[in-house]
Design an enzyme around this catalytic site. Structure first.
Site, PDB file in Angstrom:
ATOM      1  CB  THR A   1      48.935  49.573  41.253  1.00 32.73           C
ATOM      2  OG1 THR A   1      49.660  49.690  40.035  1.00 32.73           O
ATOM      3  CG2 THR A   1      48.380  50.953  41.595  1.00 32.73           C
ATOM      4  CG  ASP A   2      53.762  48.878  38.972  1.00 34.12           C
ATOM      5  OD1 ASP A   2      52.635  49.261  38.633  1.00 34.12           O
ATOM      6  OD2 ASP A   2      54.479  48.143  38.252  1.00 34.12           O
ATOM      7  CD  GLU A   3      49.386  51.781  36.321  1.00 34.35           C
ATOM      8  OE1 GLU A   3      48.924  52.885  35.990  1.00 34.35           O
ATOM      9  OE2 GLU A   3      49.032  50.713  35.799  1.00 34.35           O
TER      10      GLU A   3
ATOM     11  CE1 TYR B   1      43.842  51.488  39.235  1.00 35.08           C
ATOM     12  CE2 TYR B   1      45.997  51.672  38.191  1.00 35.08           C
ATOM     13  CZ  TYR B   1      45.105  50.978  38.993  1.00 35.08           C
ATOM     14  OH  TYR B   1      45.476  49.779  39.556  1.00 35.08           O
TER      15      TYR B   1
ATOM     16  CE  LYS C   1      44.785  50.391  43.641  1.00 36.76           C
ATOM     17  NZ  LYS C   1      43.797  49.409  44.189  1.00 36.76           N
TER      18      LYS C   1
HETATM   19  P1  NAD Z   1      39.278  44.129  37.814  1.00 42.67           P
HETATM   20  O1  NAD Z   1      38.913  45.421  37.170  1.00 42.67           O
HETATM   21  O2  NAD Z   1      39.389  42.898  36.987  1.00 42.67           O
HETATM   22  O3  NAD Z   1      38.246  43.797  38.990  1.00 42.67           O
HETATM   23  C1  NAD Z   1      37.827  44.763  39.911  1.00 42.67           C
HETATM   24  C2  NAD Z   1      36.647  44.179  40.664  1.00 42.67           C
HETATM   25  O4  NAD Z   1      36.216  45.148  41.643  1.00 42.67           O
HETATM   26  C3  NAD Z   1      35.439  43.889  39.788  1.00 42.67           C
HETATM   27  O5  NAD Z   1      34.922  42.608  40.083  1.00 42.67           O
HETATM   28  C4  NAD Z   1      34.434  44.973  40.152  1.00 42.67           C
HETATM   29  O6  NAD Z   1      33.086  44.564  40.005  1.00 42.67           O
HETATM   30  C5  NAD Z   1      34.795  45.205  41.612  1.00 42.67           C
HETATM   31  N1  NAD Z   1      34.384  46.527  42.099  1.00 42.67           N
HETATM   32  C6  NAD Z   1      34.563  47.737  41.496  1.00 42.67           C
HETATM   33  N2  NAD Z   1      34.023  48.710  42.246  1.00 42.67           N
HETATM   34  C7  NAD Z   1      33.512  48.127  43.351  1.00 42.67           C
HETATM   35  C8  NAD Z   1      32.850  48.613  44.502  1.00 42.67           C
HETATM   36  N3  NAD Z   1      32.583  49.918  44.659  1.00 42.67           N
HETATM   37  N4  NAD Z   1      32.463  47.720  45.451  1.00 42.67           N
HETATM   38  C9  NAD Z   1      32.698  46.383  45.301  1.00 42.67           C
HETATM   39  N5  NAD Z   1      33.306  45.879  44.217  1.00 42.67           N
HETATM   40  C10 NAD Z   1      33.725  46.733  43.260  1.00 42.67           C
HETATM   41  O7  NAD Z   1      40.643  44.428  38.592  1.00 42.67           O
HETATM   42  P2  NAD Z   1      41.925  43.523  38.838  1.00 42.67           P
HETATM   43  O8  NAD Z   1      42.813  43.634  37.663  1.00 42.67           O
HETATM   44  O9  NAD Z   1      41.485  42.203  39.316  1.00 42.67           O
HETATM   45  O10 NAD Z   1      42.622  44.333  40.023  1.00 42.67           O
HETATM   46  C11 NAD Z   1      42.381  44.007  41.392  1.00 42.67           C
HETATM   47  C12 NAD Z   1      43.210  44.943  42.262  1.00 42.67           C
HETATM   48  O11 NAD Z   1      44.598  44.815  41.912  1.00 42.67           O
HETATM   49  C13 NAD Z   1      42.857  46.416  42.080  1.00 42.67           C
HETATM   50  O12 NAD Z   1      42.878  47.038  43.352  1.00 42.67           O
HETATM   51  C14 NAD Z   1      43.972  46.955  41.197  1.00 42.67           C
HETATM   52  O13 NAD Z   1      44.207  48.324  41.433  1.00 42.67           O
HETATM   53  C15 NAD Z   1      45.140  46.094  41.636  1.00 42.67           C
HETATM   54  N6  NAD Z   1      46.174  45.943  40.609  1.00 42.67           N
HETATM   55  C16 NAD Z   1      45.901  45.356  39.412  1.00 42.67           C
HETATM   56  C17 NAD Z   1      46.923  45.192  38.479  1.00 42.67           C
HETATM   57  C18 NAD Z   1      46.692  44.518  37.149  1.00 42.67           C
HETATM   58  O14 NAD Z   1      47.644  44.373  36.370  1.00 42.67           O
HETATM   59  N7  NAD Z   1      45.486  44.058  36.834  1.00 42.67           N
HETATM   60  C19 NAD Z   1      48.201  45.668  38.739  1.00 42.67           C
HETATM   61  C20 NAD Z   1      48.440  46.284  39.968  1.00 42.67           C
HETATM   62  C21 NAD Z   1      47.426  46.399  40.900  1.00 42.67           C
END
Ligand code: NAD
Length: 330
Positions: A127-129, A151, A155
């Site tokens: 993530t950009d964060e 968070y 990351k």
């Molecule tokens: P989300 O919260 O919708 O989904 C996360 C998934 O991970 C869920 O299905 C959860 O059950 C699973 N999970 C959590 N802990 C787990 C574990 N220990 N073992 C197996 N599965 C596990 O998240 P998202 O928004 O789809 O984000 C996906 C990735 O993208 C993350 O790594 C997040 O940091 C990154 N990201 C998201 C955004 C955003 O805007 N949503 C932005 C930048 C980066």
């Protein structure tokens, strides 16, 4: 190609798997996907419903912290894409333990298992964060990591572990860092689905502070296309930014959402700002563009389609709300 995709019953990972299995990436033919997901509150099997019966999909309910499970699952896979994480900043303020466990220890367990099983390629989604906050300009992939929330700190820690496995063990792993995502199937605690579902339910929207925080918005479909490009063409040990190029203040975003839902400014509820709330995020995505990436979903279109999806799918989001209509920020 056999792929193991972690966290794919969540928002972005499920979009990636649905895209993979429905032919969105022309070069990815004959794909078989193993999804590994713990199904936390954010994981939802309904997110994979459109491809549930696809012969190329295997779902495994499990934890990326489970080394023996990974050792069983990984052999035979050509690559891993790691989406699994605890992802909601507000939750990391009140309960950071799960973030350290999954985002740091889980990533480490996965790296170790990938190394031992000699899986040829890994893409780690970040993530950009991790960079903190930037008032002007944009971060490059070389910018220092200065995370401000638990968070973001977990990351950033995971990213450093990934880097170390590339440098020390020669693991073929790339990291992607992206802007704020939006689109269908996003859990209604993040700002866009929270605001949309509050408005569609006749409620108000909680706007943090003065609403001047700036975020760059990236449609989930563009994000997943960028991740797949990095999987296919990214260089080992390299980091790639995936940006949307759509900077907006939270106040402007709120106005657009009110318009899209046919609601007026009286539906805004001002709430105290989040502690350590980053002012602005901005990524320079030049490096990925040299591989051929360009976002394809214009924000106004993507936002209207997203609102339309939530309007058409109350059966998906109503059971997830639990009356929780409190603060949320990207
Ligand atoms: P989300 O919260 O919708 O989904 C996360 C998934 O991970 C869920 O299905 C959860 O059950 C699973 N999970 C959590 N802990 C787990 C574990 N220990 N073992 C197996 N599965 C596990 O998240 P998202 O928004 O789809 O984000 C996906 C990735 O993208 C993350 O790594 C997040 O940091 C990154 N990201 C998201 C955004 C955003 O805007 N949503 C932005 C930048 C980066």
């Amino acid at each position: 190609m056999r792929l193991l995709v972690t966290g794919a019953a969540g928002f972005i990972g499920s979009h990636y798997v649905r895209s993979l299995l429905t032919g969105a990436y022309p070069a990815a033919t004959d794909v078989r996907v193993t999804v590994l997901d713990k199904l936390t509150y954010a994981g939802n099997p309904a997110n994979l419903a459109p491809v549930r019966d696809h012969p190329g999909l295997t779902f495994v309910h499990g934890d990326i912290c489970d080394g023996p499970l990974l050792a069983d699952l990984l052999p035979g896979h050509d690559a891993v894409v790691n989406f699994a994480a605890e992802t909601h900043v507000d939750r990391s303020l009140s309960g950071p333990d799960a973030f350290v466990r999954t985002n740091v220890l889980g990533t480490h367990t996965l790296l170790e298992a990938v190394r031992r099983a000699a899986v040829p390629r890994l893409v780690h989604v970040s993530t950009d964060e991790v960079y903190g906050s930037i008032d002007t300009g944009s971060w490059t992939e070389e910018s220092p990591l200065l995370p401000n929330s638990p968070y973001a700190a977990t990351k950033a820690s995971a990213d450093l572990l990934v880097r170390s496995y590339a440098r020390t063990h020669g693991l073929d792993v790339s990291i992607t860092r992206c802007s704020n995502n939006y689109g269908p199937y996003q859990y209604p605690e993040k700002v866009i689905p929270l605001f949309v579902t509050n408005l569609l339910s006749g409620g108000t929207v909680p706007l943090y502070g003065d609403g001047r925080n700036v975020r760059d918005w990236l449609h989930v479909d563009d994000h997943c296309r960028g991740i797949h490009l990095v999987l296919e063409r990214g260089r080992p040990g390299e980091i790639y930014h995936i940006a949307g190029g759509e900077e907006l203040t939270n106040r402007r975003l709120t106005e657009l959402l009110l318009d899209a839902c046919g609601a007026g400014p009286d539906r805004i509820r001002h709430v105290p700002d989040r502690p350590g709330h980053d002012h602005r995020y901005a990524l320079d995505d030049h490096k990925l563009r040299t591989l051929g990436y360009a976002p394809q979903v214009p924000f106004p279109t993507g936002l209207l389609h997203t609102v339309a999806w939530y309007r058409a799918n109350p059966d998906w989001w109503q059971p997830l709300r639990h009356g929780d209509t409190g603060p949320a920020a990207p």
